[in-house]
Design an enzyme around this catalytic site. Structure first.
Site: not given
Ligand code: GCB
Length: 727
Positions: A362-363, A418, A424, A498, A519
């Site tokens: 992931n990322e 993602n 952001y 998310w 979130k």
């Molecule tokens: C992401 C991550 C996740 C974070 C989310 C966020 O891309 O994969 O673990 O919690 O962003 O809320 O920033």
């Protein structure tokens, strides 16, 4: 016969990094705890990034009777992150990785025995995760069991195997399933039964099920059971499902030959007040909420979840994305740990029909360069998945800054991104543009939307919601946009909000809460469903008709007229104010009305037998308690740029322009560093990513500051300073 004993109580807990003998010697002085347990239930959820990370001990005595059996094994289903097991003074296991099951044999059993388990969640440069946006709760947070078996028994030690592996392969033409059952044991022969048919074999048997009853997602999650028995009486079983699926770059996901767009949510394993030490009731109640929203898929992020939860997904037809905690930052010493985590995930989860894809990482490029070591790590994991499992696809969740021509995208079978445009950074439309460009450039690649979301604190409200205001209304607006974006792009093989639930990220301090990522569509205590929850429920839940009035917590409104929105899966909604009919709208999901406000009103939405009521009132001044950033929130036109001298720098210059001058760079760098650290560890680690800086460079300093929640006075102050520097 196999005897399983769950070791729930009788444990002594010592929060001390001491040698095993000392832990055993002073165990009586420890705290009495009941498993599952984490020592970070409080300090891991209250912000400050200061929760206890270190070694702690769990000690328990075991009587001879508790350990009765020819061969006796200890099973630990989750010890975060690293564990050492000592039995009667001898170390019998060392396990790295906090989310998988491991076992060890108990030998030399005495009348009185002492089991001591040290668990360590301290920093490490070899065990993942180390840099991630969630709390790494330490503890023995899942069940610990004793498994007593006869001399002749199914394998227990190898990677926490269930001892039985079932591979159903369905022929789409005839509907016939060929089911291969493999077992591991120290016996001559095994009796295997599937669907009423029994075979005696050495360790492997193939069964044919004509016209197999398919495991058909939420429509009909039918499960078969394979049972294996040894002459000694030891037995194991596994539920399995007959299903087939594929992903089409143009048409998305197909289950059992039919289009089945995967639309759902992500889940972390934690809860307010409990951390990750969840009970089966907690798992069940999470599944009920997944069913209520009507999701048909869940991404079980960012690590292996409890077996109980994969079971619930099997039973309820929820298609799962399963993954290992290889996240954010590649560690050059961490390769072995990723390989072990993947081996354990696949070994332990292989039989679950709900799982469709294995997530490699992931990322991972967020805080690391795409270099050969990282690429090789991914190739090894990808090959391992295919070697261990020829029936499932691999994928990974890529960070939005990753260039779409990166070689890493060639590694997994299917791709996913993602994206957080509109939260952001950037505008909501950039999500649409991203996928349009990707799909046009790579029409033959399968692409999905692995994460998107916006934080909302249900205490905050606004009639003019804006990015980063943490209002429930902005979150709802964000999701209305994304929902439409997804609807228009059926090629997205899967989409996952998310997150379904707010979760603890102790490093965060934002949006009026300490230590939480907000979130979620539902709060961390599961008590409040935010408005956006009902948007998805209207879109996905076909069973339970309802109408939901948006804005019920936004009671006090300082305006003459106000917008009333209704989320519903009915076709027609009628609105009443104080018993008087205002109007009827036909539509789909979102029904919008405008009403006059003068005093207190009872608002009621009705569709046939479904109804929802709320009270709102006109107030003369905006309700301060609804505004997160009070200083910024009070100012409507909060910065008048007209006064700036164009020969000098100002907040209206882009971030890139300000970085280009040594003097202005020095001034803004400190500010940006502070802003990133409030969003936790990951934001702080990611802030130097060159692609992120490139994207931010195109934005004005003013918009970045606004997004970061800066107040008017500090913006004016910065502007005054910048105006003193000539270009
Ligand atoms: C992401 C991550 C996740 C974070 C989310 C966020 O891309 O994969 O673990 O919690 O962003 O809320 O920033």
């Amino acid at each position: 016969m196999r005897k399983i004993t769950v070791l729930k109580d009788g444990w002594k807990f010592l929060k001390a990094d001491i040698p095993a003998e000392t832990a055993v010697k002073y165990a009586a002085q420890g705290e009495d705890v009941v498993l599952p347990h984490t020592w970070n239930a409080k300090d891991g959820q209250d912000g400050g990034n200061d929760y206890h990370r270190g070694t702690c001990w769990y000690v328990r005595t075991l009587s001879k009777e508790e350990l009765a059996g020819d061969r006796v094994f200890l099973e630990i289903n989750g010890a975060n992150h690293t564990a050492e097991v000592w039995f009667n003074g001898v170390q019998i296991a060392h396990h790295e990785g906090g989310y998988s099951t491991f076992r060890a044999e108990l030998t030399d059993i005495q009348d009185e025995n002492v089991l001591a388990v040290s668990v360590n969640n301290a920093d490490s440069d070899r065990v993942y995760p180390q840099k991630a946006d969630f709390t790494f709760y330490g503890g023995l947070y899942r069940e610990v069991r004793i498994i007593a078996v006869p001399e002749e028994h199914f394998e227990l030690l190898k990677d926490g195997t269930p001892g039985i592996k079932v591979t159903p392969v369905v022929d789409p033409e005839t509907g016939t399933a060929e089911v291969t059952v493999e077992t591991w044991h120290n016996a001559e022969s095994v009796e295997i039964t599937v669907n009423g048919e029994t075979k005696h074999v050495q360790n492997k048997a193939v069964f044919t099920i004509p016209h197999a009853h398919l495991w058909d997602g939420v429509n009909d999650p039918y499960l078969y059971t394979a049972e294996a028995k040894l002459a000694s009486g030891d037995a194991v079983s596994a539920r399995f499902g007959c299903r087939y699926y594929r992903c089409d770059p143009e048409k998305g996901f197909f289950l059992n030959g039919k289009s089945y767009p995967l639309r759902g949510v992500s889940r972390h394993q934690d809860r307010a007040g409990k951390g990750n030490a969840l009970s089966i009731e907690d798992h069940r109640s999470d599944m009920e909420i997944i069913k209520e929203i009507g999701a048909n898929t869940v991404r079980l992020a960012h690590y292996q979840h409890a077996q109980e939860f994969y079971d619930l997904c099997d039973e309820n037809g929820i298609v799962v994305w399963a993954e290992i905690p290889y996240i954010t930052m590649h560690m050059k010493n961490g390769r072995e740990n990723t390989v072990q985590a993947m081996r354990e995930l696949i070994t332990q989860c292989y039989n679950h029909p709900s799982i469709a894809v294995w997530g490699l990482s992931n990322e991972i490029t967020a805080a690391s360069a795409v270099d050969e070591d990282l690429l090789e790590n991914h190739r090894i994991l990808n090959d391992l998945c295919h070697h261990m499992d020829s029936t499932r696809l691999t994928t990974m969740a890529n960070v939005f800054m990753l260039e779409t021509d990166s070689p890493i995208l060639d590694i997994p079978d299917i791709n996913s991104y993602n994206l957080y445009f509109g939260w952001y950074l950037g505008d909501l439309d950039q999500n649409d543009e991203f996928f349009d460009e990707y799909h046009a450039k790579y029409p033959d690649r399968v692409i999905g939307f692995s994460e998107y979301g916006a934080d909302a604190n249900p205490a905050f409200h606004s009639s003019r919601p804006e990015r980063s205001d943490y209002t429930e209304e902005y979150q709802a607006l964000y999701h209305e946009h994304i929902w439409k974006m997804i609807e228009d792009r059926p090629y997205l093989w899967a989409t996952h909000v998310w997150n379904l639930f707010d979760f603890a990220a102790d490093g965060r301090d934002e949006g009026g809460k300490h230590g939480e990522n907000q979130k979620g569509l539902v709060t961390m205590d599961r008590r409040t469903r935010k408005d956006a929850f009902y948007l998805y429920k209207a879109a996905w839940n076909k069973q339970e008709k309802f109408v939901h009035l948006y804005g019920r917590r936004y009671e006090n409104r300082a305006e003459d007229t106000t917008e009333i929105k209704v989320y519903s899966n009915c076709d027609t909604v009628t609105l009443f104010v104080d018993g008087k009919e205002i109007g009827t709208k036909n539509g789909h999901l979102v029904f919008t009305f405008r009403i006059d406000l003068n005093g207190e009103h009872e608002v009621r939405a009705v569709s046939g037998e479904y109804t929802d009521t709320m009270t709102i009132r006109r107030v003369s001044e905006p309700d301060e308690s609804y505004i997160f950033n009070k200083a910024a929130g009070q100012v409507t036109n909060w910065f008048d740029a007209g006064e700036n001298d164009p020969a000098c720098f100002s907040v209206e210059d882009t971030y890139g322009e300000l970085l280009g001058n040594e003097q202005t760079k020095a001034i803004i760098s400190g500010m940006m560093e502070k802003g990133a650290s409030e969003r936790g560890d990951v934001a702080a680690a990611v802030k130097d990513n060159p692609a992120l800086i490139r994207m931010m460079s195109r934005m004005t300093m003013l918009s970045l500051l606004k997004q970061g929640g800066a107040d008017e006075e500090s913006v004016r102050q910065l502007n005054r300073i910048l105006q003193g520097i000539r270009k």
